[in-house]
Design a protein around this motif. Structure first.
Motif, PDB file in Angstrom:
ATOM      1  N   ARG A  10      76.204  15.022  90.099  1.00 29.80           N
ATOM      2  CA  ARG A  10      76.259  16.039  91.140  1.00 29.80           C
ATOM      3  C   ARG A  10      74.876  16.666  91.291  1.00 29.80           C
ATOM      4  O   ARG A  10      74.176  16.897  90.310  1.00 29.80           O
ATOM      5  N   ILE A  11      74.493  16.942  92.534  1.00 28.21           N
ATOM      6  CA  ILE A  11      73.249  17.652  92.807  1.00 28.21           C
ATOM      7  C   ILE A  11      73.475  18.525  94.040  1.00 28.21           C
ATOM      8  O   ILE A  11      74.182  18.124  94.967  1.00 28.21           O
ATOM      9  N   VAL A  12      72.921  19.719  94.024  1.00 28.12           N
ATOM     10  CA  VAL A  12      73.001  20.620  95.174  1.00 28.12           C
ATOM     11  C   VAL A  12      71.592  20.758  95.740  1.00 28.12           C
ATOM     12  O   VAL A  12      70.656  21.133  95.031  1.00 28.12           O
ATOM     13  N   VAL A  13      71.452  20.422  97.023  1.00 26.59           N
ATOM     14  CA  VAL A  13      70.167  20.502  97.701  1.00 26.59           C
ATOM     15  C   VAL A  13      70.334  21.389  98.924  1.00 26.59           C
ATOM     16  O   VAL A  13      71.152  21.095  99.798  1.00 26.59           O
ATOM     17  N   ASP A  14      69.593  22.472  98.946  1.00 29.70           N
ATOM     18  CA  ASP A  14      69.632  23.428 100.062  1.00 29.70           C
ATOM     19  C   ASP A  14      71.060  23.876 100.369  1.00 29.70           C
ATOM     20  O   ASP A  14      71.470  23.956 101.529  1.00 29.70           O
ATOM     21  N   GLU A  17      76.287  20.117  98.473  1.00 27.65           N
ATOM     22  CA  GLU A  17      76.549  19.312  97.279  1.00 27.65           C
ATOM     23  C   GLU A  17      76.597  17.829  97.627  1.00 27.65           C
ATOM     24  O   GLU A  17      77.245  17.416  98.590  1.00 27.65           O
ATOM     25  N   TYR A  18      75.874  17.045  96.834  1.00 32.64           N
ATOM     26  CA  TYR A  18      75.832  15.589  96.982  1.00 32.64           C
ATOM     27  C   TYR A  18      76.200  14.952  95.648  1.00 32.64           C
ATOM     28  O   TYR A  18      76.174  15.609  94.603  1.00 32.64           O
ATOM     29  N   ARG A  39      71.645   5.620  95.124  1.00 30.53           N
ATOM     30  CA  ARG A  39      72.471   5.896  96.301  1.00 30.53           C
ATOM     31  C   ARG A  39      72.924   7.345  96.259  1.00 30.53           C
ATOM     32  O   ARG A  39      73.165   7.898  95.183  1.00 30.53           O
ATOM     33  N   VAL A  40      73.076   7.934  97.430  1.00 34.05           N
ATOM     34  CA  VAL A  40      73.477   9.340  97.553  1.00 34.05           C
ATOM     35  C   VAL A  40      74.507   9.453  98.660  1.00 34.05           C
ATOM     36  O   VAL A  40      74.430   8.750  99.668  1.00 34.05           O
ATOM     37  N   GLU A  41      75.467  10.360  98.479  1.00 36.70           N
ATOM     38  CA  GLU A  41      76.409  10.666  99.554  1.00 36.70           C
ATOM     39  C   GLU A  41      76.802  12.135  99.485  1.00 36.70           C
ATOM     40  O   GLU A  41      76.664  12.783  98.447  1.00 36.70           O
ATOM     41  N   ASP A  42      77.273  12.664 100.595  1.00 35.30           N
ATOM     42  CA  ASP A  42      77.784  14.033 100.653  1.00 35.30           C
ATOM     43  C   ASP A  42      79.034  14.096  99.783  1.00 35.30           C
ATOM     44  O   ASP A  42      79.910  13.247  99.895  1.00 35.30           O
ATOM     45  N   ALA A  43      79.121  15.088  98.915  1.00 32.92           N
ATOM     46  CA  ALA A  43      80.241  15.161  97.979  1.00 32.92           C
ATOM     47  C   ALA A  43      81.537  15.601  98.638  1.00 32.92           C
ATOM     48  O   ALA A  43      82.617  15.149  98.260  1.00 32.92           O
ATOM     49  N   SER A  44      81.457  16.466  99.639  1.00 33.93           N
ATOM     50  CA  SER A  44      82.685  16.997 100.238  1.00 33.93           C
ATOM     51  C   SER A  44      83.234  16.125 101.351  1.00 33.93           C
ATOM     52  O   SER A  44      84.436  16.090 101.575  1.00 33.93           O
TER      53      SER A  44
END
Length: 103
Positions: A10-14, A17-18, A39-44
């Motif tokens: 998990r990472i929060v950017v600005d 949450e991603y 790879r990255v995606e929107d968590a919600s």
């Protein structure tokens, strides 16, 4: 294709949450398997996946966990760069590819 929750970080950017994960898949990295990618995606609301090729050599040693090869600050910088280049993480579509140069 959505990221599996197991093994992703998990990472929060600005304030958003991603989830992200280092990838060894060929569609993420160079075809010869020597470039590190994630790879990255929107968590919600997962939509278009961000596929980042770092331009750095992939050194997969048994003593290193994949999360130790890419730092969260690098992921945050990649997310910001992709957003400024037009990545829309909540929209459907093909993976958005971002190539970063090795530093």
């Amino acid at each position: 294709m959505a990221l599996a929750k197991k093994g992703s970080r998990r990472i929060v950017v600005d304030g958003v949450e991603y989830r992200w994960r280092v990838s060894r898949k060929h569609w993420c990295c160079s075809y010869d398997g020597v470039t590190l990618g994630y790879r990255v995606e929107d968590a919600s609301s997962p939509g278009t996946t961000l596929v980042v090729e770092t331009g750095r050599p992939a050194v997969f040693e048994p003593s290193l966990a994949p999360g130790e090869l890419v730092l969260p600050r690098e992921v945050a910088a990649g997310i910001r760069a992709a957003l400024s280049d037009g990545w829309t993480p909540r929209s459907d579509g093909s993976p958005f590819k971002l190539h970063l140069s090795a530093v």
